[in-house]
Design a protein around this motif. Structure first.
Motif, short mmCIF file in Angstrom:
data_model
loop_
_atom_site.label_atom_id
_atom_site.label_comp_id
_atom_site.label_asym_id
_atom_site.label_seq_id
_atom_site.Cartn_x
_atom_site.Cartn_y
_atom_site.Cartn_z
N VAL A 1 8.19 -55.27 86.33
CA VAL A 1 8.53 -53.87 86.57
C VAL A 1 7.22 -53.11 86.78
N LEU A 2 7.15 -52.37 87.89
CA LEU A 2 6.01 -51.50 88.15
C LEU A 2 6.36 -50.07 87.78
N ASN A 3 5.39 -49.36 87.18
CA ASN A 3 5.62 -47.95 86.91
C ASN A 3 5.33 -47.13 88.16
N GLU A 4 5.41 -45.85 88.04
CA GLU A 4 5.25 -44.99 89.21
C GLU A 4 3.84 -45.03 89.78
N ASN A 5 2.87 -45.52 89.03
CA ASN A 5 1.49 -45.62 89.51
C ASN A 5 1.18 -46.98 90.10
N GLY A 6 2.17 -47.89 90.14
CA GLY A 6 1.98 -49.22 90.72
C GLY A 6 1.45 -50.24 89.76
N ASP A 7 1.34 -49.91 88.46
CA ASP A 7 0.85 -50.86 87.46
C ASP A 7 2.03 -51.65 86.89
N ILE A 8 1.74 -52.87 86.40
CA ILE A 8 2.78 -53.70 85.80
C ILE A 8 3.11 -53.13 84.43
N ALA A 9 4.38 -52.74 84.25
CA ALA A 9 4.82 -52.18 82.97
C ALA A 9 5.53 -53.23 82.13
N ALA B 1 15.39 -39.49 85.67
CA ALA B 1 16.65 -38.78 85.50
C ALA B 1 16.85 -37.72 86.58
N ASP B 2 15.73 -37.16 87.06
CA ASP B 2 15.83 -36.14 88.11
C ASP B 2 15.85 -36.74 89.51
N GLY B 3 15.85 -38.07 89.61
CA GLY B 3 15.91 -38.74 90.90
C GLY B 3 14.56 -39.02 91.52
N SER B 4 13.49 -38.59 90.86
CA SER B 4 12.14 -38.85 91.41
C SER B 4 11.74 -40.30 91.16
N PHE B 5 10.69 -40.73 91.82
CA PHE B 5 10.24 -42.12 91.80
C PHE B 5 9.64 -42.45 90.45
N ALA B 6 10.17 -43.51 89.82
CA ALA B 6 9.66 -43.95 88.52
C ALA B 6 9.05 -45.33 88.57
N GLY B 7 9.07 -45.96 89.75
CA GLY B 7 8.55 -47.31 89.89
C GLY B 7 9.57 -48.23 90.54
N LEU B 8 9.43 -49.52 90.31
CA LEU B 8 10.36 -50.48 90.92
C LEU B 8 10.40 -51.76 90.11
N VAL B 9 11.44 -52.50 90.30
CA VAL B 9 11.56 -53.82 89.71
C VAL B 9 11.48 -54.84 90.83
#
Length: 473
Positions: A78-86, A141-149
């Motif tokens: 899972v990457l966070n919104e900054n592109g780091d591995i969370a 929750a507001d629909g903004s980008f939080a990262g990706l799996v």
């Protein structure tokens, strides 16, 4: 038969390609589906209550279950919104890495409705292996980008899947993204991975319709192939099975060469037999013509013989009767010929007869005039469309020619050989013409030889005096 065999070879190739394509497409679609379901599960589990308070190992198990142990699965994190591995499926303590430069990160950040994204083939920064990535966006929750799996599939999966398939030395399997980027190819070559062929004839053929087949020349190596292709489920993937045209037709071509060679040999033998048969027919025809000629030719003098004379005389007599034109006949006999045989021998006698034949031929000048040897030293001149006066002129010419005849080998000089001639002319049916000319010949013989006599029953028609006589010079 050869055309049917070629058609069967192509039908077999098309059926084989479709069957292989169906098996490969289903296998890939199923594995991608499993990965996607895992990604969606991670998306849901990230929202599970109390997840943040769990121990790292338990949190990893809740998020990823045992997916990290799956065969051919590459990295999953899972990457966070900054592109780091969370979160990392392979380790309780996430490995270090930032992926803001990857195409999948940029795509998800820019488009909140992207859904499952299949990235371009890459070399993993974590493992150093070739793989293709699958990812889904994570929203706040507001629909903004939080990262990706993200989950990935190793190229070892494709190698294992494709290596079991025999396509010939020039056959190939290709997996493309919808934009024309080649994900992988079998047989595998590193330089082929990631190449974009959008705009080529082959890829335009793939992109026009969802599934089908066509023959085209490869932009990669210039080999002409049968391409059978389809889309992988609802995914932005296109897969094709390509069989080389030369290999499709190889077995047929071998049989065609054998059958064609046999047919050519048989055709050659047939032609040879026909030529030999034709040669034999021509030879037989020539022999028959020669026999026909010999049957109507005197062997010694090569003049027409009695048989030919009788045939021509009959036809000419009938024609004279129909047309009313005069027909003349000269019967010529060598005087005292027996003396030549007795004194000089039969060989010299034969030379005298040959010389007489030449003299008689030299005395007539029309193609319709016929000179014949009818037996021994007796000759006949058949003169169509010739009156008595004309016959007399020919007789005079015969005497003149014979008077000049010499046989040098035996010392027979000019004037030694003479002939007696009986002439007859008729205007109506000349059936008794020969008999009258023959009687005139005997009159010439009885009158002293070396002269011409005209048949008595016809003299009044052609001369002033019934006692007219021509004596040879």
């Amino acid at each position: 038969m050869l055309l049917d065999m070629r058609r069967d070879a192509w039908n077999k190739a098309e059926i084989t390609s479709r069957n292989l394509l169906q098996v490969i497409e289903r296998d890939i679609a199923r594995n991608v589906e499993i990965i996607d379901l895992t990604l969606q599960s991670v998306q849901e589990n990230l929202n599970a209550p109390g997840l943040a308070q769990l121990e790292p190992d338990m949190r990893r198990l809740v998020l990823f279950d045992r997916v990290a142990t799956a065969r051919d699965l590459g990295v999953m994190f899972v990457l966070n919104e900054n592109g780091d591995i969370a979160e990392d499926a392979a380790s309780s303590v996430p490995r270090k890495g930032n992926y803001v430069d990857r195409d999948y990160y940029q795509a998800h950040k820019a488009n909140p409705y992207l859904g499952l994204y299949i990235g371009k083939p890459i070399i993993s920064r974590l493992t150093g292996e070739r793989m293709v990535n699958f990812s889904r966006r994570i929203n706040k929750a507001d629909g903004s980008f939080a990262g990706l799996v993200l989950g990935s599939l190793k190229f070892s999966y494709f190698a294992r899947l494709f290596d079991q398939i025999g396509l010939g030395s020039e056959g190939a399997i290709n997996l493309y993204l919808r934009d024309g980027t080649r994900i992988t190819r079998h047989p595998y070559l590193e330089a082929d991975v990631g190449v974009n062929i959008a705009g080529s004839k082959t890829f335009e053929g793939f992109a026009r319709v969802g599934t089908g087949a066509f023959v085209e020349t490869s932009v990669r190596d210039g080999v002409r192939r049968l391409y059978t292709f389809t889309r992988v489920g609802e995914l932005p993937l296109i897969i094709n099975v390509a069989l080389a045209v030369d290999e499709i037709e190889a077995e047929w071509r071998g049989k065609a060469i054998v059958i064609g060679t046999i047919v050519l040999i048989l055709s050659g033998l047939t032609i040879l037999l026909l030529l030999l048969f034709g040669h034999e027919l021509r030879k037989r025809t020539r022999i028959q013509l020669e026999l026909a000629r010999l049957s109507q030719t005197d062997a010694l003098t090569e003049l027409a013989n009695r048989r030919q004379f009788e045939d021509v005389y009959k036809r000419t007599s009938l024609e004279a009767g129909r047309s009313g034109k005069p027909l003349s006949l000269l019967v010529v006999d060598a005087d005292h010929f027996k003396r030549f045989n007795d004194r000089y021998g039969h060989a010299v006698g034969d030379e005298v007869l040959k010389g007489l034949a030449r003299c008689l031929l030299a005395s007539v000048h029309r193609p319709s005039d016929l000179v014949c040897r009818v037996g021994g030293e007796e000759f006949v001149l058949l003169l169509p469309d010739t009156d008595a006066a004309g016959a007399v002129k020919v007789a005079e010419e015969v005497h003149a020619q014979v008077a000049a005849l010499t046989v040098g080998s035996s010392g027979i000089g000019a004037g030694k050989v003479t002939v007696s001639i009986g002439s007859a002319t008729g205007i109506t049916d000349a059936g008794d013409l020969y008999q009258r000319a023959d009687r005139a010949l005997y009159e010439a013989k009885a009158g002293g030889r070396n002269q011409t006599r005209i048949a008595s029953s016809q003299r009044a028609n052609y001369v002033d005096k019934p006692t007219f006589r021509i004596v040879g010079s």
